[in-house]
Write a protein that holds these residues in place. Structure first.
Motif, PDB file in Angstrom:
ATOM      1  N   PRO A  20       0.796  -1.236   0.000  1.00 48.92           N
ATOM      2  CA  PRO A  20       0.000   0.000   0.000  1.00 48.92           C
ATOM      3  C   PRO A  20       0.821   1.275   0.000  1.00 48.92           C
ATOM      4  O   PRO A  20       0.286   2.356  -0.290  1.00 48.92           O
ATOM      5  CB  PRO A  20      -0.813  -0.116   1.301  1.00 48.92           C
ATOM      6  N   ASP A  21       2.122   1.176   0.302  1.00 42.16           N
ATOM      7  CA  ASP A  21       2.951   2.370   0.383  1.00 42.16           C
ATOM      8  C   ASP A  21       3.690   2.607  -0.940  1.00 42.16           C
ATOM      9  O   ASP A  21       4.421   1.739  -1.423  1.00 42.16           O
ATOM     10  CB  ASP A  21       3.966   2.222   1.518  1.00 42.16           C
ATOM     11  N   ALA A  22       3.525   3.786  -1.509  1.00 40.99           N
ATOM     12  CA  ALA A  22       4.122   4.091  -2.812  1.00 40.99           C
ATOM     13  C   ALA A  22       5.642   4.083  -2.753  1.00 40.99           C
ATOM     14  O   ALA A  22       6.307   3.646  -3.704  1.00 40.99           O
ATOM     15  CB  ALA A  22       3.633   5.454  -3.307  1.00 40.99           C
ATOM     16  N   PHE A  23       6.227   4.566  -1.650  1.00 37.56           N
ATOM     17  CA  PHE A  23       7.684   4.596  -1.549  1.00 37.56           C
ATOM     18  C   PHE A  23       8.251   3.182  -1.583  1.00 37.56           C
ATOM     19  O   PHE A  23       9.264   2.930  -2.249  1.00 37.56           O
ATOM     20  CB  PHE A  23       8.109   5.294  -0.257  1.00 37.56           C
ATOM     21  N   VAL A  24       7.602   2.262  -0.887  1.00 37.94           N
ATOM     22  CA  VAL A  24       8.048   0.868  -0.893  1.00 37.94           C
ATOM     23  C   VAL A  24       7.997   0.307  -2.308  1.00 37.94           C
ATOM     24  O   VAL A  24       8.943  -0.348  -2.767  1.00 37.94           O
ATOM     25  CB  VAL A  24       7.187   0.005   0.051  1.00 37.94           C
ATOM     26  N   ARG A  25       6.914   0.583  -3.026  1.00 39.27           N
ATOM     27  CA  ARG A  25       6.778   0.057  -4.392  1.00 39.27           C
ATOM     28  C   ARG A  25       7.893   0.584  -5.297  1.00 39.27           C
ATOM     29  O   ARG A  25       8.431  -0.149  -6.138  1.00 39.27           O
ATOM     30  CB  ARG A  25       5.403   0.417  -4.962  1.00 39.27           C
ATOM     31  N   ARG A  26       8.254   1.847  -5.132  1.00 39.77           N
ATOM     32  CA  ARG A  26       9.320   2.410  -5.963  1.00 39.77           C
ATOM     33  C   ARG A  26      10.660   1.752  -5.657  1.00 39.77           C
ATOM     34  O   ARG A  26      11.457   1.476  -6.568  1.00 39.77           O
ATOM     35  CB  ARG A  26       9.417   3.920  -5.733  1.00 39.77           C
ATOM     36  N   ARG A  27      10.929   1.502  -4.358  1.00 38.68           N
ATOM     37  CA  ARG A  27      12.192   0.856  -3.991  1.00 38.68           C
ATOM     38  C   ARG A  27      12.262  -0.568  -4.543  1.00 38.68           C
ATOM     39  O   ARG A  27      13.341  -1.067  -4.859  1.00 38.68           O
ATOM     40  CB  ARG A  27      12.366   0.818  -2.471  1.00 38.68           C
ATOM     41  N   ARG A  74      -0.850  -2.428  -9.845  1.00 44.50           N
ATOM     42  CA  ARG A  74      -1.313  -1.194  -9.217  1.00 44.50           C
ATOM     43  C   ARG A  74      -0.151  -0.249  -8.935  1.00 44.50           C
ATOM     44  O   ARG A  74      -0.340   0.940  -8.706  1.00 44.50           O
ATOM     45  CB  ARG A  74      -2.049  -1.494  -7.910  1.00 44.50           C
ATOM     46  N   ALA A  75       1.070  -0.810  -8.939  1.00 48.03           N
ATOM     47  CA  ALA A  75       2.241   0.015  -8.637  1.00 48.03           C
ATOM     48  C   ALA A  75       2.487   1.057  -9.716  1.00 48.03           C
ATOM     49  O   ALA A  75       3.053   2.121  -9.451  1.00 48.03           O
ATOM     50  CB  ALA A  75       3.477  -0.881  -8.495  1.00 48.03           C
ATOM     51  N   PHE A  76       2.061   0.756 -10.945  1.00 52.96           N
ATOM     52  CA  PHE A  76       2.480   1.585 -12.064  1.00 52.96           C
ATOM     53  C   PHE A  76       1.622   2.838 -12.164  1.00 52.96           C
ATOM     54  O   PHE A  76       0.438   2.793 -12.482  1.00 52.96           O
ATOM     55  CB  PHE A  76       2.419   0.804 -13.372  1.00 52.96           C
ATOM     56  N   ASP A  77       2.244   3.964 -11.866  1.00 56.67           N
ATOM     57  CA  ASP A  77       1.588   5.254 -12.027  1.00 56.67           C
ATOM     58  C   ASP A  77       2.660   6.270 -12.429  1.00 56.67           C
ATOM     59  O   ASP A  77       3.822   5.915 -12.665  1.00 56.67           O
ATOM     60  CB  ASP A  77       0.860   5.683 -10.750  1.00 56.67           C
ATOM     61  N   GLU A  78       2.282   7.512 -12.498  1.00 59.96           N
ATOM     62  CA  GLU A  78       3.204   8.544 -12.982  1.00 59.96           C
ATOM     63  C   GLU A  78       4.447   8.647 -12.108  1.00 59.96           C
ATOM     64  O   GLU A  78       5.555   8.875 -12.602  1.00 59.96           O
ATOM     65  CB  GLU A  78       2.477   9.890 -13.024  1.00 59.96           C
TER      66      GLU A  78
END
Length: 204
Positions: free
Chosen positions: A120-127, A151-155
């Motif tokens: 659920p955390d965007a920072f985690v997904r980016r890492r 769901r991770a893929f966004d701008e």
């Protein structure tokens, strides 16, 4: 800092036998964090049982420190503990575990990291994109390609996806990753992220 360095010196001089002695110290938060730092600094797999114990702490700072220490210990058990910490309730701990897996993880860690794209955390997904890229190989590139449908893929995720593909696929990976984008501003963001990362990433 001096206390951490003193603990590291003791561990370096006495080796694994010192771990049991050091765990008898009063378990204040300051001492626990210093001990975790020192255990990781040794790079010795003998520290892993104690790190696993400390990973059960109620304190998220201690658990995050354990995850960070794993990045210095190249051992299958370090990878297993990192994978366990992907399920931690703290996003800081999960992010630290992801970063560690990007260093000590093997191809075997990729499925769990790929599943963690649902974090659920965007920072985690980016890492995660960077960690998978660092692991490298065909399986890593396939996992990053599949992330385009998650769901991770966004701008905000897109530049990390490009960097991850570049890490594991080189110039070919980079060209394939940017093929779907025509936004010059995106490449500016990629450049800024690369500049803020480790030397390994800056070489992309």
């Amino acid at each position: 800092r001096e206390f951490r360095e003193a603990l590291t010196s003791v561990l370096a001089d006495l080796g694994p036998a010192a771990v049991a002695e050091l765990t008898q110290l009063p378990q204040t938060k300051e001492i626990s964090l210093a001990l975790i730092w020192a255990l990781g600094k040794t790079g010795d797999a003998a520290a892993l049982p104690e790190l696993r114990r400390l990973a059960g702490s109620d304190d998220p700072d201690s658990r995050a420190a354990v995850a960070g220490a794993l990045a210095k210990i190249r051992d299958p058990e370090a990878e297993r503990l990192g994978l366990d910490l992907l399920a931690d309730r703290s996003e800081r701990v999960r992010a630290a575990a992801v970063n560690a897996l990007g260093v000590v993880g093997t191809v075997a860690a990729i499925p769990a990291l790929q599943e963690a794209f649902n974090d659920p955390d965007a920072f985690v997904r980016r890492r995660i994109a960077l960690a998978i890229g660092r692991i490298g190989g065909e399986a890593a590139f396939a996992a990053l390609s599949a992330a385009r449908q998650s769901r991770a893929f966004d701008e905000e995720f897109a530049p990390y996806h490009i960097i991850g593909c570049s890490l594991c696929g080189g110039e070919t990976g980079f060209r394939q990753a940017i093929a779907a984008f025509a936004d010059a501003r995106l490449m500016e963001r990629v450049a800024k992220i690369v500049d803020s990362e480790s030397p390994e990433v800056r070489r992309v």
